[in-house]
Design a protein around this motif. Structure first.
Motif, short mmCIF file in Angstrom:
data_model
loop_
_atom_site.label_atom_id
_atom_site.label_comp_id
_atom_site.label_asym_id
_atom_site.label_seq_id
_atom_site.Cartn_x
_atom_site.Cartn_y
_atom_site.Cartn_z
N GLY A 157 0.82 -1.20 0.00
CA GLY A 157 0.00 0.00 0.00
C GLY A 157 0.85 1.25 0.00
N VAL A 158 0.54 2.20 -0.86
CA VAL A 158 1.26 3.48 -0.93
C VAL A 158 0.27 4.59 -0.57
CG1 VAL A 158 2.55 5.08 -2.38
CG2 VAL A 158 2.79 2.60 -2.73
N GLY A 159 0.45 5.18 0.60
CA GLY A 159 -0.46 6.22 1.04
C GLY A 159 -1.77 5.69 1.58
N VAL A 160 -1.84 4.38 1.77
CA VAL A 160 -3.06 3.76 2.29
C VAL A 160 -2.70 2.46 2.99
CG1 VAL A 160 -3.48 2.53 0.12
CG2 VAL A 160 -5.38 2.94 1.68
N GLY A 161 -3.41 2.14 4.07
CA GLY A 161 -3.17 0.89 4.76
C GLY A 161 -3.87 -0.27 4.07
N VAL A 162 -3.31 -1.45 4.20
CA VAL A 162 -3.89 -2.66 3.60
C VAL A 162 -4.53 -3.46 4.71
CG1 VAL A 162 -3.44 -4.73 2.28
CG2 VAL A 162 -2.15 -2.65 1.77
N VAL B 137 -1.41 -0.90 -4.22
CA VAL B 137 -2.55 0.02 -4.05
C VAL B 137 -2.01 1.41 -3.72
CG1 VAL B 137 -4.72 0.44 -2.87
CG2 VAL B 137 -3.88 -1.91 -3.11
N THR B 138 -2.34 2.39 -4.56
CA THR B 138 -1.86 3.75 -4.36
C THR B 138 -3.05 4.68 -4.14
OG1 THR B 138 0.02 3.32 -5.84
CG2 THR B 138 -0.50 5.63 -5.36
N HIS B 139 -3.03 5.39 -3.01
CA HIS B 139 -4.09 6.35 -2.71
C HIS B 139 -3.63 7.75 -3.08
CE1 HIS B 139 -7.53 8.13 -0.62
NE2 HIS B 139 -6.69 9.00 -0.10
N ASP C 81 -8.20 5.58 -5.59
CA ASP C 81 -7.21 4.52 -5.36
C ASP C 81 -6.91 3.83 -6.68
OD1 ASP C 81 -6.94 4.65 -2.45
OD2 ASP C 81 -9.02 3.97 -2.42
N THR C 82 -5.65 3.58 -6.94
CA THR C 82 -5.23 2.85 -8.13
C THR C 82 -4.66 1.51 -7.71
OG1 THR C 82 -4.71 4.87 -9.36
CG2 THR C 82 -3.67 2.84 -10.12
N VAL C 83 -5.15 0.45 -8.32
CA VAL C 83 -4.67 -0.90 -8.05
C VAL C 83 -3.89 -1.38 -9.27
CG1 VAL C 83 -5.31 -3.29 -7.58
CG2 VAL C 83 -6.56 -1.43 -6.48
N GLU C 84 -2.63 -1.71 -9.05
CA GLU C 84 -1.77 -2.23 -10.12
C GLU C 84 -1.47 -3.70 -9.85
OE1 GLU C 84 1.59 0.50 -11.11
OE2 GLU C 84 0.79 1.68 -9.43
N LEU C 85 -1.67 -4.53 -10.85
CA LEU C 85 -1.41 -5.97 -10.74
C LEU C 85 -0.25 -6.34 -11.66
CD1 LEU C 85 -5.09 -7.31 -10.93
CD2 LEU C 85 -3.78 -6.70 -8.88
N THR C 86 0.67 -7.13 -11.14
CA THR C 86 1.80 -7.62 -11.93
C THR C 86 1.89 -9.13 -11.72
OG1 THR C 86 3.00 -5.54 -11.65
CG2 THR C 86 4.26 -7.45 -12.40
N LEU C 87 1.69 -9.88 -12.80
CA LEU C 87 1.73 -11.34 -12.73
C LEU C 87 3.06 -11.82 -13.28
CD1 LEU C 87 -0.02 -13.85 -12.03
CD2 LEU C 87 -0.67 -13.92 -14.44
N VAL C 88 3.81 -12.53 -12.45
CA VAL C 88 5.15 -13.00 -12.82
C VAL C 88 5.13 -14.52 -12.92
CG1 VAL C 88 7.58 -13.05 -12.18
CG2 VAL C 88 6.20 -11.05 -11.62
N GLY C 89 5.67 -15.02 -14.01
CA GLY C 89 5.74 -16.46 -14.22
C GLY C 89 6.92 -16.81 -15.11
N LYS C 90 6.86 -17.97 -15.74
CA LYS C 90 7.95 -18.39 -16.61
C LYS C 90 7.94 -17.66 -17.94
CE LYS C 90 8.35 -23.02 -14.61
NZ LYS C 90 8.33 -24.48 -14.85
N GLY D 74 -12.76 5.39 -6.90
CA GLY D 74 -12.83 5.97 -5.58
C GLY D 74 -12.84 4.93 -4.47
N ASP D 75 -13.17 3.69 -4.82
CA ASP D 75 -13.19 2.57 -3.87
C ASP D 75 -12.13 1.56 -4.31
OD1 ASP D 75 -13.69 0.23 -2.44
OD2 ASP D 75 -15.85 0.58 -2.36
N LYS D 76 -11.19 1.25 -3.44
CA LYS D 76 -10.11 0.34 -3.84
C LYS D 76 -10.61 -1.07 -4.14
CE LYS D 76 -8.55 -0.62 0.94
NZ LYS D 76 -9.30 0.47 1.60
N PHE D 77 -11.73 -1.47 -3.56
CA PHE D 77 -12.28 -2.79 -3.86
C PHE D 77 -12.84 -2.84 -5.28
CE2 PHE D 77 -12.28 -2.73 0.76
CZ PHE D 77 -11.85 -4.02 1.07
#
Length: 220
Positions: free
Chosen positions: A7-12, A41-43, A54-63, A74-77
């Motif tokens: 979390g950046v600027g927001v608690g998780v 998660v960036t607020h 709130d901005t949610v960034e997803l990074t999927l790492v694999g082979k 406006g809602d992180k969910f």
């Protein structure tokens, strides 16, 4: 698959972590070989009266290639749901493309005999645009410069490490990152090239061939 949340600027909260773990099952179903899912998660709060979001960034790492998606709300969910949907759609498109390619071989293929690339629309870059960029008629703005006079014709400059790959690999990478184009260096020709999405499963590629610089540039 490991899940890392920052979390950046927001608690998780524990509730958010639980929802992420629950939603991650969708991703793991589409990408069973994925090794980790990074969630950021960036607020952002604004001083001009704009509602915080709130901005949610997803990074999927694999082979394989790294897959990314993000969403803002406006809602992180809600932002999480939107980002998950984007990431799943990118994985689904890539999977469907692989299945379609196996069942109905088509698209780009290299003819060893003639040395030509068949089954893909090759179009040269616009001569007018190349000339405008070369002569400086189209302004170039760096990342650190102000954007008050921004117009649609301004070109932002970003630099990335060069990657050599085939056209087919570039198309796969473009689908995974969810972009409409992908810049690479063609491993068969060593020419800088761009693949781009057209309609359906049709793609195009633009390549630059090496040429001698203008005499004016040599003189300067």
């Amino acid at each position: 698959m490991d899940t890392n949340i920052v979390g950046v600027g927001v608690g998780v909260s524990d509730r958010f972590r639980s929802v992420v773990e629950e939603k991650a099952a969708r991703i793991e179903h589409l990408a069973p070989r994925a090794q980790s899912l990074d969630v950021k998660v960036t607020h952002r709060a604004y001083r001009n009266g704009r509602i915080p979001d709130d901005t949610v960034e997803l990074t999927l790492v694999g082979k394989g290639p790294v897959v990314r998606a993000e969403a803002t709300d406006g809602d992180k969910f809600v932002a999480l749901d939107l980002a998950i949907d984007k990431l799943c759609e990118q994985l689904r498109r890539a999977k469907d493309k692989r299945v379609d390619a196996r069942n109905h071989p088509r698209g780009a293929h290299f003819e060893k005999g003639s040395g030509s690339l068949e089954g893909i629309d090759v179009q040269p870059a616009s001569v007018e645009m190349i000339r405008a960029v070369a002569t400086g008629e189209v302004p170039v703005v760096g990342d650190g410069e102000p954007e008050e006079d921004y117009t649609p014709v301004v070109i932002r400059v970003k630099k990335f490490g060069a990657e050599w790959m085939t056209v087919e690999e570039a198309v796969d990478r473009m689908e995974l990152v969810g972009h409409d184009f992908f810049l690479f260096i063609d491993a068969r020709t060593d020419h800088p090239s761009v693949v781009y999405r057209r309609k359906g499963w049709d793609y195009g590629v633009i390549s630059l061939e090496a040429a001698a610089p203008p005499q004016e540039a040599l003189a300067s």
